[in-house]
Scaffold this motif. Structure first.
Motif, PDB file in Angstrom:
ATOM      1  N   ARG A  23     -10.590  -0.159  -9.342  1.00 17.95           N
ATOM      2  CA  ARG A  23      -9.345  -0.612  -8.346  1.00 17.95           C
ATOM      3  C   ARG A  23      -9.014  -2.070  -8.531  1.00 17.95           C
ATOM      4  N   TYR A  95      -0.231 -10.236  -5.990  1.00 19.44           N
ATOM      5  CA  TYR A  95      -1.280 -10.993  -5.369  1.00 19.44           C
ATOM      6  C   TYR A  95      -0.833 -12.090  -4.355  1.00 19.44           C
ATOM      7  N   GLU A  97       1.954 -12.225  -3.031  1.00 10.60           N
ATOM      8  CA  GLU A  97       2.998 -11.701  -2.047  1.00 10.60           C
ATOM      9  C   GLU A  97       1.847 -11.008  -0.875  1.00 10.60           C
ATOM     10  N   ASP A 101      -5.928  -7.947  -4.671  1.00 10.35           N
ATOM     11  CA  ASP A 101      -5.537  -7.014  -6.098  1.00 10.35           C
ATOM     12  C   ASP A 101      -6.208  -5.994  -6.027  1.00 10.35           C
ATOM     13  N   ASP A 102      -6.645  -5.413  -4.936  1.00 12.53           N
ATOM     14  CA  ASP A 102      -7.297  -4.168  -4.658  1.00 12.53           C
ATOM     15  C   ASP A 102      -6.326  -2.931  -4.837  1.00 12.53           C
ATOM     16  N   MET A 103      -6.576  -2.156  -5.577  1.00 11.35           N
ATOM     17  CA  MET A 103      -5.410  -0.985  -5.543  1.00 11.35           C
ATOM     18  C   MET A 103      -5.391  -0.285  -4.326  1.00 11.35           C
ATOM     19  N   ASP A 104      -6.585   0.006  -3.743  1.00  8.77           N
ATOM     20  CA  ASP A 104      -6.757   0.615  -2.523  1.00  8.77           C
ATOM     21  C   ASP A 104      -6.174   0.253  -1.461  1.00  8.77           C
ATOM     22  N   ARG A 107      -2.110   0.386  -1.594  1.00 14.76           N
ATOM     23  CA  ARG A 107      -1.419   1.596  -1.670  1.00 14.76           C
ATOM     24  C   ARG A 107      -0.310   2.027  -0.198  1.00 14.76           C
ATOM     25  N   HIS A 111       0.196   7.495   5.828  1.00 12.61           N
ATOM     26  CA  HIS A 111       1.436   8.367   6.285  1.00 12.61           C
ATOM     27  C   HIS A 111       2.499   7.655   6.951  1.00 12.61           C
TER      28      HIS A 111
END
Lengths: 112, 806
Positions: A23, A95, A97, A101-104, A107, A111
């Motif tokens: 991630r 990063y 903005e 840098d963590d994809m989780d 996301r 909802h």
């Protein structure tokens, strides 16, 4: 040689895929680099290795290695360089903005 | 294009005119313009009546998608003509009525008439099409226009609920019907109903025959609101009353009956067909009339009454199908009387039910309520409306001399005759049919009396009404007056219908039985003191008794708790479906990039693995074709893999970047060994720039963290990565195994110097033979560099402007 190369390619793909599934943006970019290395080696291995002289016309040489995969790979190297650099800048900007840098965490909200 | 095609298409053309009429002639009610269309079509269709009565048939074809055997073919026989006359005739009256019902100041007339015309065209398409795919298309269009019309007052929650319900149920049936149609096509190899009828003998023995029948019946039952799919019809009553009168009583809900009648020539004579059509019809007849009595809203009573009457016609069509089996042939009329009764009652129902709906609309319009608990004593205030109601309900209850009496007598004859049939176990179970029919008729009598007497007699309660009750404007009374006049005319002179329209219609439903004419006998009022008459007298006597003592026995309705009703079942199913699909969606659409990549990679593994195993494409490469391996090549290979593997464990950014650089340089060494000087050079240059770029960027990026993941997560990742690697390895090996395919590169080797004047074959390919590719590649690079530039640049400018704005 081809068998050895096949295994090397497989391992490059394994490591590249594993990096893609992590991630951290940085590791993902490195993963894509490894994948393209693997693909390039796969292309050149497919045509058969060391079957002739380098594909530069010479007096008295009749057998050359297949030039076509080389042309393809050359294109691919340049393209993947372009993609990697774009990807890098995108990661850098994301990063700056968003502060991660963590994809989780990239996301978005649950909802909407 | 024949005239009949225009009959179908004209309403759709009118739809296009509606917005302009509404906008530019807003002084005049839009309905007046629309009215010309159904009246015109009705009179034109009437001109076909003599031809059709003569037993002729009109057919026209236009190829639409000939390659798929889909033709826009229209087919006019008795059945089609009867329905199109109903659609245009009732349509004219309804449009006239709506002019007075919907005020041009407060209602959106343009949408109303657009939907109404859409429906009219679609419905005409259903009854005139011979090609079942075209029929299906129009069928669904009627569902959609019905949905739009029910939701006409879309700001009311109940309207939206009713619209959605009708849509879900009828479209569900429609899709089932489409599946049935496709099965029919598989069996008969044609989409034309005519051609199917001509090959009944070969079709009826096939195993798909019964499934096709069931699916088609599902379509018919949902559309015609048969038990237990009837639940949508009462909720559809949220539509404006002209719509209820038109779609949900006279025409659209009869599309299911039409379908059953249309397919009777194919399915009649099958036990399943008889039992399903008759059984569902009789149960619906009973359930509808039984439930109508408990309603307090006039429109709800009429809705359940419509359900019940539709069931009655349905059961009659089922009974009529027995005539195919009747032997000897002269006996056929014995059962065919039921079909005649069905068609006769279909016409009668359209007349009296249409009038009653319009009557209820008038009461609603003039008093502000439809609740029979608030109404009463309107007789002296609204005498004309009362007369309409009286005639309409008496006809519905089956009292002489109105047309409802005649068709009810024929109905009794039909159900009585069933008990004498000697097939399909009718000897034992057949007796249930007349018994249920008779009980249902009693309830029909009761609710008919309720409609007229609870509204118009008793004590007037002006304090409960929103408006001061008075007689409706004359224009609003004209359509129901026309309809009740027909009730009386058909009641006194029923035989103006027999030869003209009943006979041709019955002939198209039961062609094999009624080839010879004269089987539809005259309809007479007096048959002597027979069983049917006693049944009617019984209905009146017990019905009156029940009506008078209603308070005492009404508690039996409490035996059916709401909790177990079909409505509750529908609501619960809907909620559960929403919940479940939401759950499934959330379960896999997580928003994590990693999860999506897992799906993609698993799919790759499965598909490629399947192909490798299934087609045994994997061949171990033969030794003699392989290049030899030197020791330094071993070292190179091992160090490449080690460097790559070390990236996984690298704990600092710098290490990772240097390691990726190592792999890159190793790859360029491989290119040297593999006799690819250009590649080696390019790779070296690119790798150097890449590493520099990485370093530049990572100066700004955060330090690497350890991946905090649980063990199961890591194992999945590991398994997928290994899977991908193994698959790729096997593919690479399989390629080596397949030797003997000539490479196309010989051409480039031979022509490199000859045609392009270059010695370096790779370069010649890139800049000459495949020059365009290279140019596009440069464009890609250009776009990437623009992207890079703007990503860096735009950020700064964006920030500045934000600060300035502040």
């Amino acid at each position: 040689m081809e068998v050895l190369m096949s295994v090397v390619i497989g391992l490059l793909f394994t490591i590249g895929t594993y990096l893609l599934l992590t991630r951290t943006l940085l590791r993902i970019i490195l993963g894509t680099s490894l994948l393209s290395h693997g693909a390039h080696l796969l292309l050149i291995t497919m045509a058969g290795l060391k079957t002739g002289a380098p594909p530069i016309l010479n007096e008295g040489v009749t057998e050359y290695v297949d030039p076509l995969p080389q042309a393809l790979i050359l294109t691919s190297i340049v393209i993947s360089f372009g993609v990697t650099s774009f990807f890098l800048v995108l990661a850098y900007r994301a990063y700056k903005e968003l502060g991660t840098d963590d994809m989780d965490r990239l996301r978005g909200n649950d909802h909407e | 294009m024949s005239f009949l095609h225009y009959v179908i298409i004209l309403p759709f053309i009118f739809v296009l005119l509606v917005p302009f009429l509404y906008k530019y002639f807003n002084k005049i009610h839009t309905g007046w313009f629309i009215l010309t269309l159904p009246i015109g079509l009705f009179s034109l269709l009437m001109s076909y009546l003599p031809t059709i009565s003569d037993g002729q048939i009109i057919k026209h074809d236009i190829g639409w998608i000939p390659s798929l055997d889909i033709h826009f073919s229209v087919y006019l026989d008795g059945l089609g003509l009867l329905f199109s006359l109903l659609i245009t005739g009732i349509g004219s009256l309804v449009v006239l009525y709506s002019v007075y019902y919907l005020s041009k100041e407060s209602e959106k007339l343009n949408t109303f008439y657009t939907y109404l015309l859409l429906f009219m065209g679609a419905m005409l398409g259903v009854v005139l099409s011979d090609n079942i795919i075209v029929l299906y298309l129009f069928w669904e269009l009627t569902s959609i226009s019905s949905f739009l019309l029910i939701a006409y007052w879309y700001k009311r929650e109940k309207s939206r609920y009713g619209a959605q319900k009708s849509m879900l149920i009828t479209v569900f049936g429609g899709l089932a019907m489409l599946a049935g149609f496709i099965l029919m096509y598989i069996m008969s190899d044609t989409f034309s109903i005519r051609e199917m009828i001509s090959q009944i003998d070969t079709m009826s023995t096939q195993s798909l025959f019964v499934p096709a029948m069931l699916l088609i019946l599902l379509g018919a039952f949902t559309k015609s609101a048969q038990f237990p799919f009837h639940i949508w019809l009462p909720d559809a009553m949220e539509a404006p009353t002209p719509v209820s009168a038109y779609l949900h009583s006279a025409t659209m809900v009869k599309a299911g009956l039409y379908l059953v009648a249309r397919f009777s020539p194919i399915f009649a004579g099958q036990g399943e067909w008889f039992w399903l059509v008759t059984g569902f019809g009789i149960v619906t007849l009973f359930w509808g009339s039984f439930n109508a009595v408990r309603q307090t809203d006039l429109k709800s009573i009429l809705a359940f009454s419509t359900v019940s009457q539709l069931g009655m016609i349905m059961s009659l069509l089922g009974i009529g199908s027995l005539s195919v089996l009747a032997n000897p042939t002269e006996n056929a009329y014995f059962y065919a009387v039921a079909t005649t009764a069905a068609i006769f009652h279909l016409i009668n129902h359209a007349t009296f039910k249409g009038a009653l709906f319009m009557m209820v609309g008038i009461v609603d319009h003039e008093t502000g309520t439809r609740d029979i608990r608030k109404l009463g004593g309107l007789m002296s205030l609204m005498p004309i409306t009362f007369t309409i109601a009286l005639i309409g309900t008496f006809s519905m209850a089956g009292l002489p001399p109105f047309n409802g009496f005649l068709s009810k007598e024929m109905f009794f004859t039909g159900v009585k005759n069933v008990t004498q049939a000697e097939f399909f176990n009718l000897q034992t179970w057949g007796i249930l049919i007349p018994v249920l029919a008779w009980i249902a008729s009693i309830f029909t009598f009761v609710y008919s009396m309720m409609i007229v007497f609870k509204t118009f007699t008793g004590k007037h309660q002006p304090e409960k009404l929103q408006k001061k009750a008075h007689e409706a404007p004359f224009g609003m009374l004209i359509p129901p007056i026309i309809l009740v006049s027909l009730v009386i005319v058909f009641g006194i002179f029923p035989n103006i219908l027999t030869e003209t329209i009943l006979l041709p219609t019955v002939t198209s439903i039961l062609p094999s039985v009624l080839d010879g004419y004269g089987v539809v006998s005259e309809i007479s009022h007096w048959h002597g003191w027979n069983l049917e008459l006693f049944m009617t007298i019984g209905v009146i006597a017990i019905g009156t008794l029940l009506y008078l003592t209603m308070k005492k026995w009404k508690s039996i309705y409490k035996l059916f708790p709401d909790r177990f009703s079909f409505n509750r079942f529908y609501d619960r199913t809907l909620v559960r479906m929403e919940k479940n699909s939401n759950w499934i969606m959330r379960k896999h659409m997580t928003g994590y990039t990693r999860d999506y990549l897992v799906y993609i990679f698993s799919f790759i593994i499965m598909v490629l693995g399947y192909v490798l195993i299934k087609y045994t494409t994997f061949i171990w490469p033969a030794e003699q074709f392989l290049a030899p391996i030197q020791t330094y090549e071993w070292i190179l290979a091992i160090s490449t893999v080690l460097a790559a593997a070390a990236i996984l464990k690298a704990s600092s950014r710098l290490t990772a970047i240097i390691l990726i650089g190592v792999v890159g340089y190793m790859v360029s060494l491989f290119f040297v060994i593999f006799r690819a000087p250009d590649l080696a050079l390019t790779q070296l240059v690119v790798e150097t720039i890449s590493v520099a770029l990485f370093l530049l960027c990572f100066y700004h990026l955060p330090e690497l963290r350890r991946e905090m993941r649980n063990i199961r997560f890591r194992i999945t990742n590991l398994l997928i990565s290994i899977g991908v690697g193994v698959i790729i390895t096997f593919i690479a090996l399989s390629v080596q195994g397949v030797n003997g395919l000539e490479s196309i590169s010989r051409y480039f080797v031979e022509n490199s110097y000859k045609k392009a004047g270059g010695d370096n074959i790779v370069n010649v390919i890139l800049v000459d033979f495949r020059g365009f590719d290279t140019m596009l590649e440069i464009i890609v690079l250009g776009i990437a560099s623009l992207g890079v530039y703007s990503l860096i640049k735009l950020r700064l400018e964006g920030r500045d402007s934000i600060h300035e704005n502040k």
